[in-house]
Design a protein around this motif. Sequence first.
Motif, PDB file in Angstrom:
ATOM      1  N   GLU A   1      -5.251 -11.886   1.619  1.00 17.65           N
ATOM      2  CA  GLU A   1      -3.857 -11.386   1.964  1.00 17.65           C
ATOM      3  C   GLU A   1      -3.885 -10.038   2.760  1.00 17.65           C
ATOM      4  OE1 GLU A   1      -2.161 -12.874  -2.732  1.00 17.65           O
ATOM      5  OE2 GLU A   1      -2.322 -10.868  -2.181  1.00 17.65           O
ATOM      6  N   GLU A   2      -4.935  -9.482   2.668  1.00 17.24           N
ATOM      7  CA  GLU A   2      -4.810  -8.225   3.239  1.00 17.24           C
ATOM      8  C   GLU A   2      -4.849  -8.169   4.886  1.00 17.24           C
ATOM      9  OE1 GLU A   2      -7.051  -3.961   2.884  1.00 17.24           O
ATOM     10  OE2 GLU A   2      -7.867  -5.569   1.756  1.00 17.24           O
ATOM     11  N   PRO A   3      -5.572  -9.064   5.504  1.00 16.27           N
ATOM     12  CA  PRO A   3      -5.070  -9.195   7.047  1.00 16.27           C
ATOM     13  C   PRO A   3      -3.773  -9.615   7.442  1.00 16.27           C
ATOM     14  CG  PRO A   3      -7.264 -10.270   6.355  1.00 16.27           C
ATOM     15  CD  PRO A   3      -6.479  -9.920   5.135  1.00 16.27           C
ATOM     16  N   GLU A   4      -3.278 -10.600   6.499  1.00 16.20           N
ATOM     17  CA  GLU A   4      -1.669 -10.986   6.639  1.00 16.20           C
ATOM     18  C   GLU A   4      -0.743  -9.892   6.543  1.00 16.20           C
ATOM     19  OE1 GLU A   4       1.385 -13.954   4.580  1.00 16.20           O
ATOM     20  OE2 GLU A   4      -0.772 -14.004   4.128  1.00 16.20           O
ATOM     21  N   ARG A   5      -1.266  -8.724   5.524  1.00 12.98           N
ATOM     22  CA  ARG A   5      -0.078  -7.841   5.417  1.00 12.98           C
ATOM     23  C   ARG A   5      -0.225  -6.332   6.068  1.00 12.98           C
ATOM     24  NH1 ARG A   5       4.338  -9.980   3.416  1.00 12.98           N
ATOM     25  NH2 ARG A   5       4.880  -8.047   2.525  1.00 12.98           N
ATOM     26  N   GLU A   6      -1.375  -6.127   6.979  1.00  9.89           N
ATOM     27  CA  GLU A   6      -1.922  -4.938   7.470  1.00  9.89           C
ATOM     28  C   GLU A   6      -0.866  -4.756   8.504  1.00  9.89           C
ATOM     29  OE1 GLU A   6      -5.751  -5.644   8.645  1.00  9.89           O
ATOM     30  OE2 GLU A   6      -6.693  -4.644   6.820  1.00  9.89           O
ATOM     31  N   GLU A   7      -0.335  -5.681   9.079  1.00  8.55           N
ATOM     32  CA  GLU A   7       0.363  -5.472  10.226  1.00  8.55           C
ATOM     33  C   GLU A   7       2.018  -5.030   9.826  1.00  8.55           C
ATOM     34  OE1 GLU A   7       0.706  -8.947  12.781  1.00  8.55           O
ATOM     35  OE2 GLU A   7      -1.522  -8.995  13.026  1.00  8.55           O
TER      36      GLU A   7
ATOM     37  N   VAL B   1      -4.392  -1.329 -18.772  1.00  8.45           N
ATOM     38  CA  VAL B   1      -3.125  -0.756 -18.647  1.00  8.45           C
ATOM     39  C   VAL B   1      -2.954   0.208 -17.474  1.00  8.45           C
ATOM     40  CG1 VAL B   1      -1.186   0.400 -19.923  1.00  8.45           C
ATOM     41  CG2 VAL B   1      -2.647  -1.015 -21.059  1.00  8.45           C
ATOM     42  N   LEU B   2      -1.974  -0.391 -16.651  1.00  9.69           N
ATOM     43  CA  LEU B   2      -1.833   0.353 -15.469  1.00  9.69           C
ATOM     44  C   LEU B   2      -0.962   1.392 -15.379  1.00  9.69           C
ATOM     45  CD1 LEU B   2      -0.993  -2.972 -13.574  1.00  9.69           C
ATOM     46  CD2 LEU B   2      -3.314  -1.747 -13.730  1.00  9.69           C
ATOM     47  N   ASP B   3      -1.357   2.521 -14.617  1.00  6.80           N
ATOM     48  CA  ASP B   3      -0.644   3.835 -14.773  1.00  6.80           C
ATOM     49  C   ASP B   3       0.300   3.743 -13.287  1.00  6.80           C
ATOM     50  OD1 ASP B   3      -0.812   6.832 -15.606  1.00  6.80           O
ATOM     51  OD2 ASP B   3      -0.438   6.610 -13.358  1.00  6.80           O
ATOM     52  N   PRO B   4       1.696   4.270 -13.377  1.00 10.77           N
ATOM     53  CA  PRO B   4       2.787   4.201 -12.313  1.00 10.77           C
ATOM     54  C   PRO B   4       2.097   5.067 -11.120  1.00 10.77           C
ATOM     55  CG  PRO B   4       3.505   4.511 -14.539  1.00 10.77           C
ATOM     56  CD  PRO B   4       2.171   4.580 -14.718  1.00 10.77           C
ATOM     57  N   LYS B   5       1.527   6.314 -11.578  1.00 10.85           N
ATOM     58  CA  LYS B   5       0.999   6.989 -10.397  1.00 10.85           C
ATOM     59  C   LYS B   5      -0.098   6.328  -9.503  1.00 10.85           C
ATOM     60  CE  LYS B   5       2.207  11.206 -12.767  1.00 10.85           C
ATOM     61  NZ  LYS B   5       1.757  12.675 -13.048  1.00 10.85           N
ATOM     62  N   GLU B   6      -1.093   5.711 -10.113  1.00  4.99           N
ATOM     63  CA  GLU B   6      -2.094   5.070  -9.488  1.00  4.99           C
ATOM     64  C   GLU B   6      -1.647   3.841  -8.636  1.00  4.99           C
ATOM     65  OE1 GLU B   6      -5.672   5.843 -12.834  1.00  4.99           O
ATOM     66  OE2 GLU B   6      -5.112   3.725 -12.245  1.00  4.99           O
ATOM     67  N   LEU B   7      -0.530   3.089  -9.243  1.00  3.99           N
ATOM     68  CA  LEU B   7       0.166   2.039  -8.569  1.00  3.99           C
ATOM     69  C   LEU B   7       0.766   2.615  -7.085  1.00  3.99           C
ATOM     70  CD1 LEU B   7       1.717   0.147 -11.282  1.00  3.99           C
ATOM     71  CD2 LEU B   7      -0.499  -0.415  -9.865  1.00  3.99           C
ATOM     72  N   GLU B   8       1.554   3.659  -7.190  1.00  5.86           N
ATOM     73  CA  GLU B   8       2.261   4.331  -5.864  1.00  5.86           C
ATOM     74  C   GLU B   8       1.174   4.675  -4.966  1.00  5.86           C
ATOM     75  OE1 GLU B   8       5.880   6.238  -8.612  1.00  5.86           O
ATOM     76  OE2 GLU B   8       4.372   7.467  -7.783  1.00  5.86           O
ATOM     77  N   GLN B   9       0.082   5.099  -5.401  1.00  4.34           N
ATOM     78  CA  GLN B   9      -1.069   5.417  -4.266  1.00  4.34           C
ATOM     79  C   GLN B   9      -1.767   4.350  -3.860  1.00  4.34           C
ATOM     80  OE1 GLN B   9      -3.443   8.055  -6.494  1.00  4.34           O
ATOM     81  NE2 GLN B   9      -2.089   9.691  -6.592  1.00  4.34           N
ATOM     82  N   SER B  10      -1.677   3.076  -4.319  1.00  7.17           N
ATOM     83  CA  SER B  10      -2.212   1.899  -3.805  1.00  7.17           C
ATOM     84  C   SER B  10      -1.760   1.367  -2.598  1.00  7.17           C
ATOM     85  CB  SER B  10      -2.320   0.954  -5.060  1.00  7.17           C
ATOM     86  OG  SER B  10      -2.647   1.641  -6.196  1.00  7.17           O
ATOM     87  N   PRO B  11      -2.395   0.498  -1.761  1.00  7.18           N
ATOM     88  CA  PRO B  11      -2.002  -0.286  -0.687  1.00  7.18           C
ATOM     89  C   PRO B  11      -1.130  -1.330  -1.102  1.00  7.18           C
ATOM     90  CG  PRO B  11      -4.270   0.285  -0.282  1.00  7.18           C
ATOM     91  CD  PRO B  11      -4.173   0.778  -1.882  1.00  7.18           C
ATOM     92  N   LEU B  12      -0.454  -1.725  -0.326  1.00  5.88           N
ATOM     93  CA  LEU B  12       0.558  -2.851  -0.585  1.00  5.88           C
ATOM     94  C   LEU B  12      -0.301  -4.250  -0.962  1.00  5.88           C
ATOM     95  CD1 LEU B  12       3.482  -3.660  -0.931  1.00  5.88           C
ATOM     96  CD2 LEU B  12       3.343  -4.362   1.416  1.00  5.88           C
ATOM     97  N   ALA B  13      -1.407  -4.407  -0.089  1.00  8.04           N
ATOM     98  CA  ALA B  13      -2.291  -5.687  -0.477  1.00  8.04           C
ATOM     99  C   ALA B  13      -2.865  -5.480  -1.731  1.00  8.04           C
ATOM    100  CB  ALA B  13      -3.365  -5.786   0.491  1.00  8.04           C
ATOM    101  N   ASP B  14      -3.182  -4.398  -2.413  1.00  6.16           N
ATOM    102  CA  ASP B  14      -3.874  -4.227  -3.652  1.00  6.16           C
ATOM    103  C   ASP B  14      -2.501  -4.594  -4.550  1.00  6.16           C
ATOM    104  OD1 ASP B  14      -6.071  -1.568  -2.856  1.00  6.16           O
ATOM    105  OD2 ASP B  14      -5.998  -3.594  -2.429  1.00  6.16           O
ATOM    106  N   LEU B  15      -1.457  -4.187  -4.613  1.00  6.08           N
ATOM    107  CA  LEU B  15      -0.295  -4.305  -5.447  1.00  6.08           C
ATOM    108  C   LEU B  15      -0.161  -5.935  -5.547  1.00  6.08           C
ATOM    109  CD1 LEU B  15       1.979  -1.513  -4.601  1.00  6.08           C
ATOM    110  CD2 LEU B  15       0.468  -1.675  -6.333  1.00  6.08           C
TER     111      LEU B  15
END
Length: 375
Positions: free
Chosen positions: A90-96, A3-17
Motif C-alpha cells: 500500500e505504501e508506494p501507492e499512497r506515497e504520491e 490499545v492504540l494511543d491517539p497521539k501516536e496515531l497522529e504522528q504515524s504516516p498515512l500508509a501505517d494508518l
Amino acid sequence: MSVLDPKELEQSPLADLHAIASELGVEGYRRLRKDDLIGAILESQGGRGRDSGDSDDGGGEEPERDQPEADDDGEPEAADDGEPEAAEEEEPEREEEPEPEEEPEPEEEDIRTGVLDILPNGSGFMRPDPFAHSREDVYVSPAQIRRCELRAGDEISGPVRPPRRSERYPSLVRVDSVNGQPPEPPAERPRFDDLTPVFAGERLPSPDGLDGAPFGKGSRVAISGPPGAGATTLLRRIVEAVFDMGPTVVLAGVRPEEVTEWRRWEGLTVAGGAFDGGVEEQAQVAEMAIERAKRAVEQGQDAVVAIDSLDSLPPSVARRVFGAARRAEEGGSLTVIAVVGESAEPLRVATTRIVLENGGAGPGSGTTRADLLGG
C-alpha cells in the motif's frame, strides 16, 4: 492488538494508518481524511486509546509500523506474517498523495473568496467569477450551506483543501465569513421574498431626455422598440447615469460587437454574451445577477441590473428576473432596466416604459422621438 494511543496515531504516516485500519476491519478507510481515519480506528477499539498508558514503550513511527504484526492479545504469529507485506504494497501507492503534507496548509494559507452558486442537489460552488465556471471554483458541501444558512449570491470566504484523487475541484474546509460578516447566521436575516414591495419613491439619475419618466429606485424599466431604434444605445446612456450605484449588465443574445463595447467599459460589471452563446448559460448568468442583487437588498442596499435583452432569455427566467425589481419598505431596492423588444408582458408589468420609434435613440439623436409612458 495493543490499545492504540491517539497521539501516536497522529504522528504515524498515512500508509501505517491504512494498515492498522485494514487489520481492524474499518470499512472505506481509503476514502477517509487522516483525522477521520484516526477517529474510525479509535472507535473500532471502543475509544479505549484515549485512556491508555501503554504508549510509553514507544511513541515513534516504528512501533506503529509494527503494530499490525505484533498482537498483545495472543493471536498466532502465522496469521500476522502477511500484514507487513500488505503495508509495503500500500505504501508506494499512497506515497504520491499530498494529503499528509498538504492538508494542514489550507487552514493557514489558502484562503479564498467567491460568490456562492447553489446547485439543485443542495451542494454548491464558491466561484471567483460568479458568472463563469472555472477550475478555480471551490466545492461547498450541503452541510456547510445548511449550517451557515447560506443563499445563492452570498459572498463567502474560507480555507480550502486541494482535490483528492477522485475529486475534480478543491473543497471548502470551513466558512470564515458571509458577506463580510461572521459565518454564524444572524438571529433575523431578512429574506428577499418576505420583504414588503412598495412603489419607487426616490428618483434615480437619468440621462437627458428622460426627465419626464417615473424613473426611481426599485423600478422595472422596459425599453421597447423595433430593430434599429437604438434601444441598446439608450440602455448604455441609462447605465452611465447610474454608474455610481455599481450596476451589473447582463448580455443575452446581443451582437458580438456590442459585447466588446460593453466589456471595454472600465469598472463596469458585465456578464453573459452574444447570440451565439448557450441560452441556458445566459439564463444562469441573469439569475445569478439577480440573486446577488437580492442579497444586497436584504442588507438595505440599492442594486441595479441592466439586461440586453430580456427577449433572449427563456420566458420563465425573464419573468423571474424582471419581476424581482422592487423597493422594499424595510429598506433597499432592486432596479431592473431591460431591453424587451416589443414583448407585451414586460411592457404590461413595467413601472416605466420607454417606447422608441426608428431612429429615436440613435447616436447623436437623443430620445426626442421616444414615447415615455409611466405606471
